[in-house]
Design an enzyme around this catalytic site. Sequence first.
Site, PDB file in Angstrom:
ATOM      1  N   ARG A 160     -90.630 -29.319 -19.229  1.00  0.00           N
ATOM      2  CA  ARG A 160     -90.658 -30.696 -19.713  1.00  0.00           C
ATOM      3  C   ARG A 160     -91.900 -30.965 -20.537  1.00  0.00           C
ATOM      4  NH1 ARG A 160     -87.188 -32.961 -15.514  1.00  0.00           N
ATOM      5  NH2 ARG A 160     -86.516 -35.038 -16.113  1.00  0.00           N
ATOM      6  N   ARG A 184     -75.240 -43.926 -12.743  1.00  0.00           N
ATOM      7  CA  ARG A 184     -75.289 -42.622 -12.063  1.00  0.00           C
ATOM      8  C   ARG A 184     -75.308 -42.817 -10.550  1.00  0.00           C
ATOM      9  NH1 ARG A 184     -79.386 -37.937 -13.768  1.00  0.00           N
ATOM     10  NH2 ARG A 184     -81.008 -39.507 -13.523  1.00  0.00           N
ATOM     11  N   ARG A 215     -80.223 -43.415  -7.425  1.00  0.00           N
ATOM     12  CA  ARG A 215     -81.584 -42.906  -7.247  1.00  0.00           C
ATOM     13  C   ARG A 215     -82.608 -44.013  -7.507  1.00  0.00           C
ATOM     14  NH1 ARG A 215     -81.716 -37.491 -10.794  1.00  0.00           N
ATOM     15  NH2 ARG A 215     -83.710 -38.391 -11.371  1.00  0.00           N
ATOM     16  N   LYS A 269     -77.675 -33.221 -18.704  1.00  0.00           N
ATOM     17  CA  LYS A 269     -78.145 -31.851 -18.483  1.00  0.00           C
ATOM     18  C   LYS A 269     -77.624 -31.294 -17.165  1.00  0.00           C
ATOM     19  CE  LYS A 269     -82.473 -33.080 -18.476  1.00  0.00           C
ATOM     20  NZ  LYS A 269     -82.291 -34.523 -18.698  1.00  0.00           N
ATOM     21  N   ARG A 326     -89.402 -43.461 -18.203  1.00  0.00           N
ATOM     22  CA  ARG A 326     -89.045 -42.039 -18.289  1.00  0.00           C
ATOM     23  C   ARG A 326     -88.659 -41.665 -19.716  1.00  0.00           C
ATOM     24  NH1 ARG A 326     -84.656 -41.642 -13.797  1.00  0.00           N
ATOM     25  NH2 ARG A 326     -84.565 -39.455 -14.370  1.00  0.00           N
TER      26      ARG A 326
END
Length: 213
Positions: A88, A127, A160, A13, A171
């Site tokens: 969300r 990531r 992260r 996203k 998540r």
Amino acid sequence: MKIIMLGAPGAGKGTQAKMIAEKYSIPHVSTGDIFRANIKNETPLGMEAKKYMDEGKLVPDELTVQILLDRVAKEDCANGYVLDGFPRTIPQAEVLNDALEKMGDKIDYAIDVAVPDENIVNRMSGRRACVTCGATYHIVHIPPKVENVCDKCGSNLILRDDDKPETVLNRLKIYHEQTQPLIEYYTAKGVLKTVDGTKDMKDVFADIVSILG
Ligand code: ADP
Ligand code: ADP
Ligand code: ZN
């Protein structure tokens, strides 16, 4: 043009939202980025949000909604925006819908970047994010030119805290429970578009551009 990006954590996203923002000259509004900026600056909001984010939970709607409404009320959002990470939950979507409706306005497109769960843990563990400018990379798929250094600003890249596999699974579970229902919500509003997020980043973007025109 008012656009919402939907999709699992790590679906791409943010990557796509940044490209949309650039091409269509509209701001990229990421609630995750807003929270991370608050954490970095050690604001009360940041300290509160961090408790939830570290566990892979959603920050409560009470803390999230007003921040988003304040952000999109700013001058630079007058011609539209691309929302990344908001809404969300169904209640968040309803608050946004009501706020827009009051101004005779609405969301034009909700773009679902579809990526199966199997690909997500790989996406997240690879990531790397820039601590300074927020640019995102992937160690295999979208590597920076120099390892661990941001192409755009030269700062260090980090993994992260919430991208560790344990947190990612949490998540994902929360995504399926609380966020995925938005796909039906925006389908019912007639604005949902789905793109295949497993394609190469540039091909996903080309599909999005063909939708937005
Ligand atoms: P990703 O897109 O990789 O899932 P984000 O940067 O969008 O990550 O969000 C990181 C974290 O910030 C989320 O896991 C959640 O804790 C919090 N967050 C961001 N946006 C929202 C939101 N709209 N509602 C609740 N929590 C949010
Ligand atoms: P989200 O905002 O949905 O959480 P990101 O845009 O941060 O997702 O992307 C998650 C990770 O996957 C990042 O490391 C990013 O560089 C990488 N990525 C994004 N799009 C693609 C793609 N089409 N193919 C492979 N990797 C991608
Ligand atoms: Zn940077």
